[in-house]
Design an enzyme around this catalytic site. Structure first.
Site, short mmCIF file in Angstrom:
data_model
loop_
_atom_site.label_atom_id
_atom_site.label_comp_id
_atom_site.label_asym_id
_atom_site.label_seq_id
_atom_site.Cartn_x
_atom_site.Cartn_y
_atom_site.Cartn_z
CG PHE A 114 -0.11 -0.04 2.53
CD1 PHE A 114 0.45 1.09 3.09
CD2 PHE A 114 0.09 -1.26 3.16
CE1 PHE A 114 1.18 1.02 4.26
CE2 PHE A 114 0.82 -1.33 4.34
CZ PHE A 114 1.36 -0.19 4.89
N GLY A 115 2.09 1.20 0.50
CA GLY A 115 2.90 2.38 0.70
C GLY A 115 3.61 2.31 2.04
CG ASP B 113 -5.55 -9.24 4.75
OD1 ASP B 113 -5.29 -10.47 4.79
OD2 ASP B 113 -4.73 -8.37 4.46
#
Length: 446
Positions: free
Chosen positions: A26-27, A145
């Site tokens: 995601f970063g 998740d």
């Protein structure tokens, strides 16, 4: 009333150094201080600037879901960050401003302890995760998740569900003409067998299955399927009925554990219709956790003695004769521990009594690379981990996988992503080696 996720947070609202505390596909996640509120916060930035409409929509959607799921056992969102992060070379960014969790994640805790936490704490974590999941389901949300790294811990080791990038409205709560055909995300080791079908749409039973595997990880202190690092293999084995082994847990004489192991097995049943509802799960977990409520302070004290031994007196150390493997309410407990903080701390890992910095990890990799090239066998899993953290470009990742020999794969990683990424990527490579090549690292560390 305006949604918090619409609250804009700029650099004028923040103060102090931006410290990178986590990264992934995601970063990156940074820790800084929210001056307006007077508290530390975590800011999750995406891989792209606001020039990406997809990234912007993803941030807003995740923030919206987090806000909709506002609850004691779900991570709190404060607003959307807009600005150029100080002390970095990044351009204009948008990100989610969230509460900062002092003790990392359940994954962090399990690695730190080299095993499961004390049973009172393990049972409380099991109940708190179930409460968070139940709240999501009551609001027609599926997390999709659930795994140890997505359950964060505050300073008192209370659990909060995090990482809602994959969360969505359960298809069981949608009308037929509203159903979406989005790709199914998640982590293979925690995904139910039906989710490997490309036509599957997520429902609450997806989370129930993941929760069962998560329980196994908490109680065993291990990652499931350690011998199956290839995702393709898991996609074959899980639908065929493979599950984590429970024999060792069944041997433990721990009051309440048998009931939760039975619940765990029901949660990962092959048939989704046979899995219990979250409302049923919390009744079981509450019953067991209440038995140990009075033991929680002692359990946390013992964990802190292990995580922060330099701050504890000699008299506060637990007895060497005590054990977590056989305990009933009122008994004392102990645990072996190796510090390895991957979130909510500086990038460091403990090697014996010494804690390595990011630069020291990088030097270790450089110094030992010749041996790593010859002896590393789980290099595919290591490449997958680096790729999942955004440390390897797609082209480099494909090149690595095309190499037939493990030695060539290692050389490709070292000559490519490690050289170009510098100390940060080498430190991530070091951490991946610790995860997937523990025996090799033990030998290299002497």
């Amino acid at each position: 009333m305006a949604l918090l996720s619409r609250e804009r947070v700029g650099n004028n609202d923040l103060e102090g150094k931006w410290e990178c505390i986590g990264c992934g596909g995601f970063g990156k996640v940074y820790k800084t201080k929210y001056k307006t509120l007077g508290v530390d916060v975590a800011i999750k930035l995406g891989c792209h600037s606001t020039g990406s409409i997809t990234m912007e929509n993803s941030l807003y959607e995740e923030a919206r879901v987090m806000e909709q799921a506002s609850f004691n056992f779900v991570l709190r969102v404060y607003g959307i960050y807009e600005g150029c992060p100080p002390g970095t070379e990044m351009a204009w960014q948008e990100g989610i401003v969230m509460e900062f969790m002092e003790r990392g994640s359940i994954h962090t805790l399990l690695v730190n302890l080299s095993g499961p936490p004390p049973w009172p704490l393990a049972f409380r974590l099991a109940h708190q995760v179930a409460l968070g999941m139940n709240f999501l389901h009551l609001n027609d949300l599926v997390h999709q998740d659930l795994k140890p790294s997505n359950v964060l811990l505050d300073d008192g080791f209370n659990a909060k569900l995090a990482d809602f990038g994959l969360s969505r409205v359960s298809t069981s709560a949608l009308k037929c003409d509203e159903e979406k055909t989005e790709l199914i995300g998640g982590t293979d080791k925690y995904m139910p067998p039906e989710a490997f079908n490309p036509h599957y749409k997520p429902v609450r039973s997806f989370d129930i299955y993941s929760y069962g595997i998560l329980l196994w990880s908490i109680f065993s202190g291990k990652e499931p399927y350690p011998e199956a690092n290839a995702n393709a293999l898991l996609k074959i084995r899980i639908p065929k009925g493979d599950r984590p082994l429970v024999e060792e847990l069944e041997k433990k004489q721990v009051d309440g554990l048998k009931a939760l192991v039975e619940l765990m097995i029901k949660c990962w049943d092959e048939e989704s219709s046979k899995r219990p509802l979250s409302s049923e799960i919390i009744r079981h977990t509450e019953k067991v956790s209440l038995k140990y409520k009075e033991r929680i302070p002692n359990a946390i004290h013992e964990v802190l003695n292990k995580l922060d031994p330099q701050t504890s007196s000699h008299d506060s150390q637990p007895s060497e004769a005590s054990s977590f493997t056989s305990v009933t309410p009122g008994q004392s407990m102990s645990v072996d521990v190796v510090d390895h903080l991957e979130f909510a701390t500086e990038t460091s890992v403990s090697v014996g009594p010494k804690v390595l910095t990011e630069k020291e990890k990088a030097k270790f990799v450089d110094d030992k690379m010749s041996v790593i090239v010859q002896d590393a066998a789980a290099i595919k899993a290591i490449a997958d981990e680096l790729n999942s953290k955004g440390m390897v470009h797609k082209e480099s990742y494909s090149t690595i996988l095309r190499k037939e020999k493990d030695q060539d794969k290692v050389r490709e990683i070292y000559d490519g992503p490690l050289r170009s990424g510098g100390d940060e990527v080498k430190a991530a490579f070091y951490d991946a080696l610790k995860n997937h090549e523990p025996m090799l690292m033990k030998r290299l560390e002497g």
